[in-house]
Design an enzyme around this catalytic site. Structure first.
Site, short mmCIF file in Angstrom:
data_model
loop_
_atom_site.label_atom_id
_atom_site.label_comp_id
_atom_site.label_asym_id
_atom_site.label_seq_id
_atom_site.Cartn_x
_atom_site.Cartn_y
_atom_site.Cartn_z
N ASP A 214 6.38 -31.98 -1.53
CA ASP A 214 5.67 -30.73 -1.25
C ASP A 214 4.37 -31.06 -0.52
O ASP A 214 3.75 -32.09 -0.78
CB ASP A 214 5.36 -29.99 -2.55
CG ASP A 214 4.93 -28.57 -2.29
OD1 ASP A 214 5.79 -27.67 -2.24
OD2 ASP A 214 3.70 -28.35 -2.07
N ARG B 199 13.95 -27.35 4.73
CA ARG B 199 14.33 -27.10 3.32
C ARG B 199 15.81 -27.38 3.04
O ARG B 199 16.42 -26.73 2.17
CB ARG B 199 13.99 -25.66 2.89
CG ARG B 199 12.51 -25.41 2.87
CD ARG B 199 12.14 -24.17 2.07
NE ARG B 199 10.84 -23.70 2.50
CZ ARG B 199 10.49 -22.44 2.70
NH1 ARG B 199 11.33 -21.47 2.42
NH2 ARG B 199 9.28 -22.13 3.11
N ARG C 203 17.53 -25.03 -2.88
CA ARG C 203 18.25 -24.22 -3.87
C ARG C 203 19.62 -23.70 -3.43
O ARG C 203 20.42 -23.28 -4.27
CB ARG C 203 17.37 -23.05 -4.31
CG ARG C 203 16.34 -23.44 -5.36
CD ARG C 203 15.67 -22.20 -5.92
NE ARG C 203 14.69 -21.65 -4.99
CZ ARG C 203 14.27 -20.39 -5.01
NH1 ARG C 203 14.76 -19.54 -5.90
NH2 ARG C 203 13.36 -19.97 -4.15
N TYR D 177 -4.53 -23.26 0.51
CA TYR D 177 -4.20 -23.23 -0.92
C TYR D 177 -5.41 -23.66 -1.76
O TYR D 177 -5.63 -23.15 -2.85
CB TYR D 177 -3.01 -24.15 -1.20
CG TYR D 177 -1.72 -23.63 -0.63
CD1 TYR D 177 -0.94 -22.71 -1.34
CD2 TYR D 177 -1.29 -24.01 0.63
CE1 TYR D 177 0.25 -22.22 -0.82
CE2 TYR D 177 -0.10 -23.52 1.17
CZ TYR D 177 0.66 -22.63 0.44
OH TYR D 177 1.82 -22.13 0.95
N ARG E 61 17.42 -29.99 -10.34
CA ARG E 61 16.17 -29.26 -10.56
C ARG E 61 16.04 -28.81 -12.02
O ARG E 61 14.95 -28.86 -12.61
CB ARG E 61 16.11 -28.05 -9.61
CG ARG E 61 14.98 -27.07 -9.85
CD ARG E 61 13.63 -27.67 -9.50
NE ARG E 61 12.52 -26.78 -9.85
CZ ARG E 61 11.97 -26.72 -11.05
NH1 ARG E 61 12.43 -27.48 -12.03
NH2 ARG E 61 10.96 -25.91 -11.27
#
Lengths: 358, 358
Positions: B87, B37, B41, B168, B50
């Site tokens: 992703d 990652r 962020r 998922y 973003r």
């Protein structure tokens, strides 16, 4: 009482409870089984009692309700031990933390610990410190449960492991990463160790009092220990859990102590090193691997709780396979983690019956 | 470009990238490091980009933005490899699943898979099936990133492991227990295996296309594999990941394949058995234990991501200790899991510098 209750069989004079025998490493004629979170939402009678309380803490603090729901799974599912309905976080309010269980969110601590000064002000630093007066409702719950059980099955008391309880105190609630607790641990180890030491002292005295008041076995739930790698576990968690085990065993050598942690397969030998009578396994460890690595340790577990969603004949088949692995070894049967709220009680019962060979 | 950028050093003719060399088990003059990652962020420039998108999927589908944020940590943190910003769930829409990333909640699948008929209708069952046309934005992102990188560091492509992606699709989003996926697995294994087989086929062809379009290494992120015990992993997940590794290595033998799973220390030898070039470790496994058990396997990892909250001198000291353990072994340095959004970029940079010995 519901129509589902299983009639209680009379216990002959001098009856040895399979759960206590197996936990102490002695052979039993029939394998004992209990289920983590067995007094819980999957039972309609539990939900009925729960609804009569405005919040979860109030429920925990009402000895009659505690005694009622603690005994439900004994009579409805047929487990071989009751575990006192309570929560690992009941220690927080007597320590000065403002704990609330928020519906749909879980525990929230409104004044989480953030610095050394706040930690220094907590009780637990001196010999003889305890918070047992404030927890008298737990002990009353134990006495009333024993009055309901009448010796039919043993009663397990419990407390959280210091690392796990500390996580809620520092994070302010549940957390996915325990980043604040680990931040304290790595950045201010002295404050961290002070907190864990106090928790170990208070927890030991709390568990010893549970045994004095009638608990027949004690469990330490160190649910989040698996968030630590082995090196950090040995430095930051194990010594405190070990202090508790030693204190309890010194006070009550014949009362079995069970240790449980979830998601921590790489800590298995460290858990065995704690000196508890029983080491709980989640489903991530194969029973035969654990048995081979630690031939003299009694284990507890470890069916994947999700397996109870499978058709009953599959549950029976899986338990039969596991029985081949267990053989004649003293073993405490259980799930690898708590039973989930959406599980049918019939499937829980099928698991218990399959273990018993009924 | 920001004022924080580290000047790019010129690469001499025939330069061998330490990341690719170590991943293939060859010695390197300087240890390579990247961070899961790393395009994320914790970087202000990432947050700036973003913010210009109404939602996360739109962001993933915009090759210029992807190329920009993918390269940011190379120039701002100094990592030795870029990993394509994307992703693991981008496969879902082309397979007919209605995926949405809900702010503050994460991925939601509005039409989760619930029965065998729906699974039978999915693509992926026939030789040559792929969904690569619908994923052309990913390949365009790879080409534009390579144009930005100019060969300065290698680019890693990735996909999710079939078990994790399936979770998922069946759960309808993130889940704490994967109870629905396991319910399908235990109650209707044929439907479960059909789903995993289709995912393995489509994922293999997706990763091979990433390599054709310019990815220099490939990672399989099987984040939730640790929800399975070893026996279930071998039956219900490993064969499908293995199929992917084999197909990719057959097509591109010189492109390193990295396998990563979180929270699965009891599956370590099963991961080694997959045949990937590099096995990622989370922080729950001690490096020396992994090295001793598997002397010929290259590993990746594994500093606890929470350690980046510690003061910089502590991060340096911890890396120095880890370097003693790694010695001269080819090793891909990384955290044990993704970097957290609240980490200071200076601390990320300190980790990278400490690995490099700068």
């Amino acid at each position: 009482m519901t129509t589902h209750n299983i009639p209680r069989v009379e216990r002959p004079e001098g009856y040895k409870h399979p759960f206590l025998e197996a936990a102490m490493g002695r052979p039993t004629p029939r394998p004992p089984v209990w289920i983590m979170r067995q007094a819980g939402r999957y039972l309609a009678d539990y939900r009925r009692v729960r609804k009569t309380f405005p919040n979860f803490l109030e429920f925990c603090r009402t000895p009659d309700a505690v005694a009622e729901v603690t005994v439900q799974p004994v009579d409805q599912v047929g487990v071989d031990a009751a575990i006192l309905f309570s929560d690992i976080l009941v220690l927080l309010p007597p320590m000065g933390l403002n704990l609330e269980f928020v519906e749909g969110e879980g525990p929230v601590v409104h004044n989480p610990l953030r610095d050394a000064a706040t930690i220094a002000a907590l009780p637990g630093g001196n010999v003889g410190d305890d918070i047992n007066v404030d927890l008298s409702y737990v002990f009353e719950g134990i006495r009333r449960t024993q009055a309901n059980l009448q010796g039919y099955v043993p009663l397990i008391g419990f407390a959280g492991g210091p690392f796990t309880v500390a996580s809620y105190m520092v994070e302010g609630g549940s957390s996915k990463e325990l980043a604040k607790l680990k931040g304290l641990m790595y950045a201010d180890p002295a404050a961290y160790h002070m907190l864990l030491s106090k928790l170990a002292n208070l927890t030991a005295s709390y568990l010893i009092e549970q045994a004095r008041q009638g608990a027949n076995a004690l469990t330490i739930m160190d649910s989040w220990a698996g968030y630590l790698g082995p090196r950090d576990y040995r430095e930051f968690a194990q010594p405190y859990t070990q202090r508790i085990v030693k204190a309890v065993k010194a006070a009550f050598p014949e009362i079995p102590v069970i240790h449980y942690a979830n998601g921590a397969p790489s800590l298995l030998s460290d858990f065995v090193g704690l000196g508890a009578d029983v080491v709980g396994l989640d489903w991530r460890v194969e029973l035969d691997d654990a048995f081979k690595a630690h031939p003299h340790q009694v284990f507890q577990g470890n069916l994947d709780p999700s397996y109870l969603t499978a058709p009953i004949e599959k549950i029976r088949a899986r338990v039969a396979e596991m029985k081949q692995v267990v053989g004649n070894r003293p073993h405490v049967w259980n799930l690898g983690h708590g039973i989930m709220p959406h599980i049918s009680p019939d499937h829980a019962r099928a698991f218990v019956d399959a273990v018993h060979g009924d």
